[in-house]
Design a protein around this motif. Structure first.
Motif: not given
Ligand SMILES: Nc1ncnc2c1ncn2[C@@H]1O[C@H](COP(=O)(O)OP(=O)(O)OP(=O)(O)O)[C@@H](O)[C@H]1O
Ligand SMILES: [Zn+2]
Length: 884
Positions: A460-489
């Protein structure tokens, strides 16, 4: 599988089996041959192939821009036989008008190709005969040059064939039944939802001669004439934006003139009507008022925003919503059966979900898949649409949830290399997690090795984390870093590491407990613990106030110990002299590697992990900014070596050069080495662990703004009671013999002041950034709003902790001034009303000579801090603080 909502469609799909393969040529278009010629050339030139997954309309649009319609078409139209001429224009009998009218022919997508094929085969009335055998159709198919794709083959021919548009179907059918036919219709909505098909069906229904309903029947003369392209009643104008005013006027005049005494409806379908010029609109507007009763205009477009209001307001507007996944799945399943394709339910689901409510897109995907074989699996679909298989997905999720940083990152890297889009992966992960949460994920299919099932509660927490990260991912130029970050979280907080209810509890937002320093301390605690305590109370290492901000010790150990030990071993390897190597191996220990700031990390990814316990995303955007500014926060690592006695420590000092070289070659950058002696065992017990004073400034430097509103990149002004400070000084004095410990103790003291006091004794009065202090210290004339007195007061607080701000070199100094200097300082302080006084006061740290060992120590400390501070210049800091 859920059933399509359109019961009409269901019944008819079954019932119309024959129709599909065409006794009476259902699906045989009612366009003219020349239109089809045009369509063909368009298709050829546009390179539209069967394997193209793009929606036809999109292709159509693209093609229409590139291709001048008139020249091409008029040449072909003159060659066409009379029968193939647009019938509406025949009436005018003018070749000129025919040529001009050629503008309006569309290439009519699916219909065009199909009709083209049929006409080439000299389709005759035989088409209408019910006795056409399947074989005949098949053999004809073989003779066909052009393959007919699924959207053409299964385009809806009656209202009942239209999937998921029940309201529209009902309204239009009733209009026909009740003879309440309007003049202007607007069909709008997303692509591939059946608008054009519906317009055609409606046109045919208007003229269907069947006495029974529903219309169009497909069997009457009118229907057959339409289907075989022999009717002149329906005109379709494709998405051609460059129709000129005169041509459209002529066309409209013709339609009106020819329908004056007609009993049949003349229907004009303007497909993609939003591409029409304003001139055309005014022409249409002109004829609307004088149009005879049996003329009907159907305007088709995705959105009517671009249409003139005067037109829109006169239309009956029908919205075509995106099709439901269930409807798409049903239709695909039906088509699969017809086509002898074996397709997994999950594969169907995926196709539907990827089609975004467009049946055309779904059918095109299926078309592509059918080229890969008769059996369509989920994996095949995933591969085709650029997703990863469920197996890989769950593997990745499993690793992330188990805090296996190294493998998570490796795994992700592999996936990314295979060309998967970070956003797509993110959404896949979210889907899997949702399925797991909903209990609908089939763990059995993934095999028993999955731990993910056990981590169910943590998703559940993971889903929350991912949804937060997704917002960042959409606007970021460095999507892979964000995705990595989200996964590690995603790694869950181990339940054994739940915060203890302790008065030493230390929220990350608490002043003085800035994230990285705290983390560093935690790490030290861990390392110390590993070596028999190391003077640090390891229990407090894992204490935090809120779950999100907690650190998983497992995570920490996993990340750092391994990495640091690896570095240490590599460094030892690099030391050329064996005796030093051995000495270092036995006596020394690498406790941290800090990059610019006091962040213990070995790579960017680990850095991210370090920070995942607090304001992670804020920190990421900070990193992004740093990357943008091309600052070198991570440029100059500082390594800390720990020895367990003064003796071994001073021995190590002698080998400093060798050690330094070894580190530099391993870390491939200039390195600062701190050689330290293991702290006293009683230090820190019962208190949160903070860094020695020497670390204080850089800790302040880089920690990003906390979301809780307290800026941890700030120096905190402490309003301590004189008694408390006295105590602090006394402690320093008593520790004078051991300078290092004095520094530590002093920091302990500060930490006590900052962290341990209860709120009523809150010592935080105000906060000020390091840059700010320096600005003040420089006596910047343009600065306003902060008194010199305040600057002095802050500088004084810093002084009490052996810290000096050196404004010219923009360095923070750490030293312990002798009594004489202190007296000198207090005199200077009195004179701070003069503009430069503070500057002098702050600069006087430089007047220390390096002769006495104690001073030497401080100078060393100063050097350490300098090195750290060099990584981020104050200007950048200021810039960053502005940006935050
Ligand atoms: N509601 C539907 N029912 C049945 N088939 C559909 C439906 N919508 C789309 N299709 C399939 O997609 C093909 C194209 O549909 P159509 O051109 O009518 O959609 P559209 O909404 O007009 O799209 P566009 O706006 O891109 O022109 C049809 O031939 C048919 O195979
Ligand atoms: Zn009919």
């Amino acid at each position: 599988m859920s059933v399509a909502s359109n019961s009409f469609a269901q019944n008819v799909r079954e019932h119309d089996d024959q129709n599909v393969h065409g006794v009476n040529g259902c699906g045989i278009p009612w366009n003219w041959s020349r239109i089809h010629d045009r369509g063909k050339s368009f298709l050829d030139l546009a390179g539209r192939s069967l394997s193209c997954g793009l929606s036809e309309s999109r292709l159509r649009k693209g093609a229409s821009n590139d291709m001048p319609v008139m020249s091409e078409h008029s040449s072909s139209s003159t060659k066409s036989d009379g029968e193939a001429l647009p019938l509406l224009l025949d009436g005018s009998g003018s070749q000129g008008s025919v040529d001009r009218a050629a503008w309006f022919h569309d290439y009519s997508g699916e219909l065009g190709i199909y009709a083209d094929n049929l006409l080439k085969q000299e389709t005759d009335s035989d088409l209408a005969s019910e006795g056409r055998s399947r074989e005949k159709v098949k053999s004809r198919k073989h003779r066909n040059e052009r393959h007919q794709n699924l959207t053409q083959k299964y385009m809806p021919r009656t209202f009942r064939d239209l999937v998921g548009q029940n309201l529209v179907v009902q309204a239009l059918s009733n209009a026909i039944v009740k003879r309440k036919v309007g003049l202007l219709y607007l069909f709008y909505g997303p692509h591939g939802t059946g608008k054009t098909s519906c317009a055609r069906i409606f046109a045919r229904a208007l003229n269907c001669q069947s006495l029974e309903h529903p219309k169009p029947c497909g069997f009457c003369n009118s229907c057959i004439a339409e289907n075989t392209g022999k009717s002149r009643n329906v005109r379709e104008i494709g998405p051609v934006s460059n129709i000129d005013f005169e041509s459209i006027i002529e066309l409209l005049d013709n339609v009106i003139a020819s329908s004056q005494h007609q009993s049949q409806y003349r229907v004009l379908i303007f497909d993609e009507c939003d591409t029409l010029s304003s001139e055309c609109w005014s022409a249409i507007l002109k004829v609307i008022d004088r149009a005879p009763r049996r003329v009907v205009f159907v305007l088709v477009c995705a959105s009517f925003d671009a249409l003139p209001h005067i037109i829109i307001s006169r239309c009956q507007k029908f919205f075509f919503p995106k099709l439901k996944d269930a409807d798409i799945i049903y239709t695909l399943q039906w088509i699969a059966t017809k086509e002898d394709l074996e397709i997994d339910k999950d594969a169907l689901k995926l196709i539907a979900s990827r089609s975004d409510g467009s049946l055309r897109d779904a059918e095109m995907t299926m078309e592509q898949l059918s080229l890969l074989g008769k059996r369509i699996s989920l994996g095949l679909v995933q591969e085709l649409v650029g997703l990863i298989s469920d197996e890989k997905l769950v593997d990745l999720l499993d690793l992330a949830l188990s805090a296996d940083t190294v493998n998570t990152v490796k795994n992700l890297r592999d996936i990314m290399e295979s060309g998967v889009e970070p956003l797509a992966l993110m959404s896949q992960l979210a889907t899997v997690i949702t399925d797991i949460l909903a209990g609908s994920y089939d763990f059995k299919k993934e095999g028993s090795r999955r731990n993910i099932q056990r981590r169910h509660g943590k998703t559940r927490q993971a889903l929350k984390t991912l949804s937060e990260a997704e917002k960042q991912l959409r606007v970021s130029n460095d999507r892979i870093t964000w995705l990595t970050a989200a996964l590690l979280q995603l790694a869950p907080i181990n339940s054994t590491e739940k915060p203890r209810k302790s008065n030493a509890e230390m929220p990350t937002s608490q002043p003085g407990s800035s994230g990285n320093a705290y983390y560093n301390a935690k790490l030290k605690g861990m390392n110390g613990n590993e070596h028999g305590g190391g003077g640090v109370n390891s229990q407090q290492v894992y204490i935090s106030s809120n779950e999100r901000n907690q650190i998983s010790s497992v995570q920490l150990q996993g990340v750092f110990r391994k990495e640091i030990e690896e570095i240490w071993l590599q460094v030892l390897e690099k030391i050329p002299i064996n005796s030093i190597k051995e000495f270092m191996y036995h006596e020394g220990k690498l406790i941290s590697v800090s990059y610019g700031a006091d962040i213990v990390c070995c790579s960017l990814v680990d850095l991210l992990t370090v920070l995942c316990f607090s304001e992670f995303f804020v920190f990421l955007s900070f990193l992004e900014k740093l990357a943008y500014l091309k600052t070198g926060v991570f440029a100059a690592p500082t390594v800390q070596l720990l020895f367990n006695s003064q003796l071994t420590k001073s021995k190590a000092e002698k080998f400093r050069l060798h050690i330094l070289q070894a580190f530099e070659s391993v870390l491939r950058s200039p390195v600062t080495i701190e050689i330290r002696c293991e702290p006293r065992k009683d230090v820190g017990v019962g208190h949160p662990i903070l860094l020695p004073a020497a670390h204080y400034p850089s800790r302040l430097d880089v920690v990003p703004t906390s979301s809780s509103g307290i800026n941890r990149r700030e120096i905190v002004e402490i309003e301590a009671s004189p008694r408390e400070y006295k105590g602090a000084r006394r402690m320093d004095d008593s520790d004078r013999g051991n300078v290092e410990n004095a520094v530590t103790t002093s920091t302990q003291k500060i930490s006590t002041l900052l962290g341990e006091r209860n709120q009523s004794l809150s010592l935080v009065k105000s906060k000020v950034s390091l840059a700010h202090v320096i600005q003040q210290a420089e006596g910047s004339s343009q600065h306003s709003g902060w008194s010199k007195r305040k600057a002095v007061s802050i500088a004084e607080k810093l002084e009490q902790e052996n810290l000096r701000l050196e404004p010219r070199s923009r360095r923070l100094l750490c030293w312990n001034p002798p009594k004489v200097t202190r007296r000198k300082l207090s005199r200077l302080k009195i004179r701070t009303r003069k503009p430069q006084a503070l500057l002098k006061f702050v600069s006087c740290g430089r007047c220390l000579s390096g002769r006495s060992p104690r001073k030497r120590f401080f100078i060393r400390q100063v050097l350490v801090i300098e090195n750290k501070l060099e990584a981020i210049s104050i200007e950048r800091l200021q810039l960053l603080s502005l940006n935050f």
